[in-house]
Design a protein around this motif. Structure first.
Motif, PDB file in Angstrom:
ATOM      1  N   PHE A  61     -26.945  67.137 -42.667  1.00 14.98           N
ATOM      2  CA  PHE A  61     -27.423  66.924 -41.298  1.00 14.98           C
ATOM      3  C   PHE A  61     -28.847  67.456 -41.092  1.00 14.98           C
ATOM      4  O   PHE A  61     -29.106  68.205 -40.154  1.00 14.98           O
ATOM      5  N   PRO A  62     -29.792  67.057 -41.943  1.00 25.89           N
ATOM      6  CA  PRO A  62     -31.158  67.586 -41.794  1.00 25.89           C
ATOM      7  C   PRO A  62     -31.848  67.139 -40.517  1.00 25.89           C
ATOM      8  O   PRO A  62     -32.785  67.808 -40.055  1.00 25.89           O
ATOM      9  N   GLN A  63     -31.422  66.015 -39.929  1.00 22.45           N
ATOM     10  CA  GLN A  63     -32.053  65.507 -38.711  1.00 22.45           C
ATOM     11  C   GLN A  63     -31.463  66.118 -37.446  1.00 22.45           C
ATOM     12  O   GLN A  63     -32.068  66.038 -36.374  1.00 22.45           O
ATOM     13  N   ALA A  64     -30.289  66.714 -37.562  1.00 19.97           N
ATOM     14  CA  ALA A  64     -29.615  67.269 -36.385  1.00 19.97           C
ATOM     15  C   ALA A  64     -30.173  68.644 -36.044  1.00 19.97           C
ATOM     16  O   ALA A  64     -30.907  69.258 -36.821  1.00 19.97           O
ATOM     17  N   GLN A  65     -29.791  69.142 -34.879  1.00 18.72           N
ATOM     18  CA  GLN A  65     -30.167  70.488 -34.438  1.00 18.72           C
ATOM     19  C   GLN A  65     -29.078  71.451 -34.895  1.00 18.72           C
ATOM     20  O   GLN A  65     -27.968  71.436 -34.386  1.00 18.72           O
TER      21      GLN A  65
ATOM     22  N   ARG B 181     -26.451  71.893 -43.897  1.00 21.33           N
ATOM     23  CA  ARG B 181     -27.855  71.817 -44.301  1.00 21.33           C
ATOM     24  C   ARG B 181     -28.116  70.604 -45.186  1.00 21.33           C
ATOM     25  O   ARG B 181     -29.175  69.974 -45.101  1.00 21.33           O
TER      26      ARG B 181
ATOM     27  N   ASN C 205     -25.834  63.117 -38.118  1.00 21.03           N
ATOM     28  CA  ASN C 205     -27.181  63.391 -38.611  1.00 21.03           C
ATOM     29  C   ASN C 205     -28.230  62.630 -37.802  1.00 21.03           C
ATOM     30  O   ASN C 205     -28.915  61.738 -38.304  1.00 21.03           O
ATOM     31  N   ARG C 206     -28.351  63.005 -36.534  1.00 26.09           N
ATOM     32  CA  ARG C 206     -29.319  62.373 -35.637  1.00 26.09           C
ATOM     33  C   ARG C 206     -30.010  63.448 -34.794  1.00 26.09           C
ATOM     34  O   ARG C 206     -29.387  64.454 -34.440  1.00 26.09           O
ATOM     35  N   PRO C 207     -31.272  63.242 -34.463  1.00 25.48           N
ATOM     36  CA  PRO C 207     -31.944  64.182 -33.564  1.00 25.48           C
ATOM     37  C   PRO C 207     -31.191  64.290 -32.236  1.00 25.48           C
ATOM     38  O   PRO C 207     -30.699  63.301 -31.703  1.00 25.48           O
TER      39      PRO C 207
ATOM     40  N   GLU D 138     -23.447  59.836 -40.595  1.00 29.56           N
ATOM     41  CA  GLU D 138     -24.606  59.183 -39.991  1.00 29.56           C
ATOM     42  C   GLU D 138     -24.669  59.421 -38.483  1.00 29.56           C
ATOM     43  O   GLU D 138     -25.752  59.594 -37.914  1.00 29.56           O
TER      44      GLU D 138
END
Length: 269
Positions: free
Chosen positions: A169-173, A166, A147-149, A144
């Motif tokens: 961590f869809p929200q991460a860069q 993938r 997995n953050r912008p 969690e």
């Protein structure tokens, strides 16, 4: 062209189980010499970028836990060995096209790999854990938190690390890196925040990169078996390989190999 197997012999390895009195007999089928008397080479595919399992030495050679297991297996068959360089991204096609008998180098028992190879018995377990700079403390301990912008995740292309990143961590860069060797410098230099990879590799890598840390390697995010790949439907080699690995596990040889790389007094590198 590969030589046809004309006969099959067995060599029996009798080993004492560590800590016990039972005698374990393991039959190791040996591939016969071809008609011209020249031993058929065992061809072992390896990416060579995943210590402590397999790492290139810069001069065309390899070292690591899987490399020693592969060498020992070839020796048990009385055959020379040749290591064939591949990448994780091309392992599926290279394994067949480059005519490899086995593949080694920290390979996880991923279901999709059954499409192009058979698996050996499991010789170890591992799981994914995060690597980050020591100065970050425990900031990226959980999925969690990663997995953050704005969190810069990096992963090597083509293997289970990319798949894990993938999926989780869809929200991460996410940055995909072409190899698993220079990727740690990206974290050290502050161009990435975290890399999630096998905990065993993390424990080894932080020895070479003291500014980095691997978080909770004893309790990784998941767990999976480590295997060697075998040519599809090659029952002779598969049976021999499994018998060989069984002896290495029973005698503690596999544990000793890992201790050389990540144990309390590890010296390999």
């Amino acid at each position: 062209m590969r030589s046809r197997i004309t006969r099959l012999s067995c060599r029996v390895a009798a080993v004492l189980v560590a800590g016990g009195t039972a005698l374990v007999e393991v039959a190791i089928p040996a591939v016969a010499q071809p008609d011209n008397g020249v031993a058929t080479v065992v061809r072992a595919c390896t990416p060579g970028d995943y210590p402590p399992y397999s790492i290139g030495d810069g001069a065309g050679g390899y070292r690591g836990v899987d490399i020693e297991l592969a060498r020992g297996f070839a020796a048990a068959l009385g055959r020379p060995i040749e290591f064939v360089p591949v990448t994780w991204a091309t392992l599926k096609t290279d394994f067949v096209e480059r005519n490899c008998d086995i593949a080694v180098g920290g390979i996880s028992d991923q279901a999709s790999r059954h499409a192009f190879a058979d698996f050996s018995i499991t010789y170890g377990t591992d799981g994914k854990a995060p690597i980050t700079r020591r100065s970050n403390g425990a900031a990226y301990s959980s999925i969690e938190e990663i997995n953050r912008p704005g969190v810069r995740v990096i992963a090597n292309r083509g293997g289970t690390n990319e798949e894990f990143a993938r999926t989780n961590f869809p929200q991460a860069q996410l940055t995909l890196w072409p190899d698993n060797l220079t990727i740690f410098g990206e974290i050290e230099q502050g161009r990435a925040d975290v890399f999630v990879t096998d905990a065993v590799e993390g424990r080894y890598r932080v020895r070479q990169h003291p500014d980095l840390q691997v978080l909770h390697p004893e309790t990784p995010y998941d767990s999976f078996g480590k295997v060697l790949l075998v040519r599809k439907n090659d029952l002779v080699v598969a049976t021999a390989l499994n018998a060989y690995l069984a002896t290495q596990l029973a005698t503690g040889s596999v544990d000793r190999l890992f201790d050389q790389w990540i144990g309390p007094t590890a010296s390999a590198g």
